[in-house]
Design a protein around this motif. Structure first.
Motif, PDB file in Angstrom:
ATOM      1  N   GLU A 207       3.188  -4.638  -8.595  1.00  0.00           N
ATOM      2  CA  GLU A 207       1.873  -3.935  -7.739  1.00  0.00           C
ATOM      3  C   GLU A 207       0.846  -3.834  -7.050  1.00  0.00           C
ATOM      4  OE1 GLU A 207      -0.443   0.412  -9.559  1.00  0.00           O
ATOM      5  OE2 GLU A 207       1.261  -1.140 -11.041  1.00  0.00           O
TER       6      GLU A 207
ATOM      7  N   THR B  31      -2.895  -9.075  -7.862  1.00  0.00           N
ATOM      8  CA  THR B  31      -1.764  -8.613  -8.248  1.00  0.00           C
ATOM      9  C   THR B  31      -2.140  -8.388 -10.000  1.00  0.00           C
ATOM     10  OG1 THR B  31       0.040 -10.037  -8.650  1.00  0.00           O
ATOM     11  CG2 THR B  31       0.019  -8.251  -6.529  1.00  0.00           C
TER      12      THR B  31
ATOM     13  N   LEU C 102      -2.973  -4.487  -6.544  1.00  0.00           N
ATOM     14  CA  LEU C 102      -4.059  -4.069  -7.199  1.00  0.00           C
ATOM     15  C   LEU C 102      -5.020  -3.976  -6.275  1.00  0.00           C
ATOM     16  CD1 LEU C 102      -4.412  -5.843 -10.654  1.00  0.00           C
ATOM     17  CD2 LEU C 102      -3.929  -3.598 -10.351  1.00  0.00           C
TER      18      LEU C 102
ATOM     19  N   LYS D 206      10.421   1.899 -11.026  1.00  0.00           N
ATOM     20  CA  LYS D 206       8.912   1.747 -10.773  1.00  0.00           C
ATOM     21  C   LYS D 206       8.005   0.583 -11.304  1.00  0.00           C
ATOM     22  CE  LYS D 206       4.443   4.038 -10.254  1.00  0.00           C
ATOM     23  NZ  LYS D 206       3.938   3.305 -10.990  1.00  0.00           N
TER      24      LYS D 206
ATOM     25  N   PRO E  10       4.245   6.736  -5.131  1.00  0.00           N
ATOM     26  CA  PRO E  10       4.897   6.383  -5.993  1.00  0.00           C
ATOM     27  C   PRO E  10       5.946   7.015  -6.258  1.00  0.00           C
ATOM     28  CG  PRO E  10       3.055   6.914  -7.081  1.00  0.00           C
ATOM     29  CD  PRO E  10       2.528   7.046  -5.356  1.00  0.00           C
TER      30      PRO E  10
ATOM     31  N   LYS F 273       0.612  -1.045  -0.395  1.00  0.00           N
ATOM     32  CA  LYS F 273       0.045  -0.240   0.353  1.00  0.00           C
ATOM     33  C   LYS F 273       0.511   1.067   0.277  1.00  0.00           C
ATOM     34  CE  LYS F 273      -3.824   0.827   3.334  1.00  0.00           C
ATOM     35  NZ  LYS F 273      -4.663   0.768   3.670  1.00  0.00           N
TER      36      LYS F 273
ATOM     37  N   ARG G   1       2.085   2.195  -3.605  1.00  0.00           N
ATOM     38  CA  ARG G   1       0.729   2.802  -4.506  1.00  0.00           C
ATOM     39  C   ARG G   1       0.604   4.192  -4.462  1.00  0.00           C
ATOM     40  NH1 ARG G   1      -4.742  -0.894  -4.118  1.00  0.00           N
ATOM     41  NH2 ARG G   1      -4.517   0.209  -2.066  1.00  0.00           N
ATOM     42  N   GLU G   2       0.652   4.218  -2.350  1.00  0.00           N
ATOM     43  CA  GLU G   2       0.182   5.568  -2.786  1.00  0.00           C
ATOM     44  C   GLU G   2       1.368   6.207  -2.789  1.00  0.00           C
ATOM     45  OE1 GLU G   2      -1.370   5.228   1.259  1.00  0.00           O
ATOM     46  OE2 GLU G   2      -2.617   3.309   0.766  1.00  0.00           O
TER      47      GLU G   2
END
Length: 304
Positions: free
Chosen positions: A53, A72, A55, A48, A41, A35, A38-39
């Motif tokens: 990642e 994912t 989902l 990256k 980046p 998380k 993802r939050e």
């Protein structure tokens, strides 16, 4: 265990990693790290696109207990499987090994820039991105293919391995690797973890010595070993320095006063240090300047 699933809302295939019931308590750390990535980046960082990642995630309550599930993108086979066809007599084509190594380094640097220690770096956790759109296949296509495998009493034909990905002299255009499996990871946000899962042959000295000072540098050590394996093969590292011998409580049982192994394994009894070994057995396609640069690069990687 990882399953291929279909996201009915998004009309696409995804991978669902289903955790064991007795590991459900450890998954929040993995999910927390994913998380975080993802939050927050680092959009301009080249690594990256080479880190798995998140989902979605959820908990499934089944007959055997609760399973933490992580969703994912669907990915291909792992690098370790691709490397199984090569050895020191038949090394990985240099351009392929170079590209895989660079992408793995970028992925690991991306994690470290985010304050994340991976904790389980090895070739089986480096997987290839698919080179085709799996969403073009219908559920019937996949069921038919799996059923054909079942009828012949063979393992299911998996879409997880993309047979269009090849390691050959023909080029590297279709090679893209993704660093996966953050189950042993930790971050500065959720505190350190001692649940390392590094392969035993590649572990940094401070891990088995239990010196209490394991950092993300252990990731770097392990990836250095994998890169050396990808490009050529492992050589000797030299004596263990006094700083590590002092921190290792059992050092006198295994090391001489000079830091050498008292009882070395046959595969450790080599005549040349890493740099000289690499120069003598360098892969095809490596220029003189790249040979020197790589030998120096690996020397830094394997410093105690």
């Amino acid at each position: 265990m990882v399953w291929l699933a279909q996201d009915m809302e998004e009309s696409r295939y995804v991978a669902v990693k289903v955790g064991f019931t007795w590991l459900v308590e450890s998954r929040p750390r993995e999910i927390s790290v994913m998380k975080l990535l993802r939050e927050h980046p680092l959009s301009n960082h080249p690594g990256k696109n080479h880190v798995v990642e998140l989902l979605e995630y959820f908990v499934h309550d089944g007959s055997n207990g609760s399973h933490a599930c992580i969703v994912t993108d669907q990915l291909g086979g792992h690098v370790g499987m691709a490397l199984s066809d090569f050895d020191s007599e038949n090394p990985v084509p240099y351009q392929n090994g170079r590209k895989i190594s660079i992408q793995a380094l970028q992925a690991l640097d991306y994690l470290h820039q985010q304050g994340v220690m991976h904790g389980d770096v090895h070739s089986r956790n480096l997987v290839f991105a698919l080179t085709y759109n799996i969403d073009d296949h219908t559920g019937v296509d996949i069921e038919t293919k799996n059923q054909r495998g079942n009828e012949s009493n063979e393992p299911d034909e998996k879409y997880t391995h993309d047979d269009r990905i090849s390691i050959s002299e023909g080029g590297t255009a279709n090679v893209s690797v993704i660093l996966i499996e953050l189950g042993a990871s930790s971050s500065s946000a959720n505190g350190p973890s001692n649940e390392y899962a590094y392969p035993i042959p590649y572990r940094a000295p401070e891990v088995p010595m239990d010196t209490g000072s394991v950092t993300d540098k252990a990731d770097i050590w392990v990836l250095g070993g994998e890169i050396w394996r990808i490009v050529i093969f492992v050589g000797q590292l030299g004596p263990v320095p006094e700083s590590l011998r002092t921190a290792w409580l059992d050092s006198e049982c295994h090391l001489t006063s000079d830091g050498l192994l008292k009882n070395s394994f046959p595969e450790d009894e080599r005549e040349l240090p890493i740099a000289e070994e690499f120069i003598n057995y360098k892969p095809k396609g490596l220029s003189r300047d790249e040979t020197t640069a790589f030998a120096e690069f690996m020397g830094h990687y394997f410093q105690f």
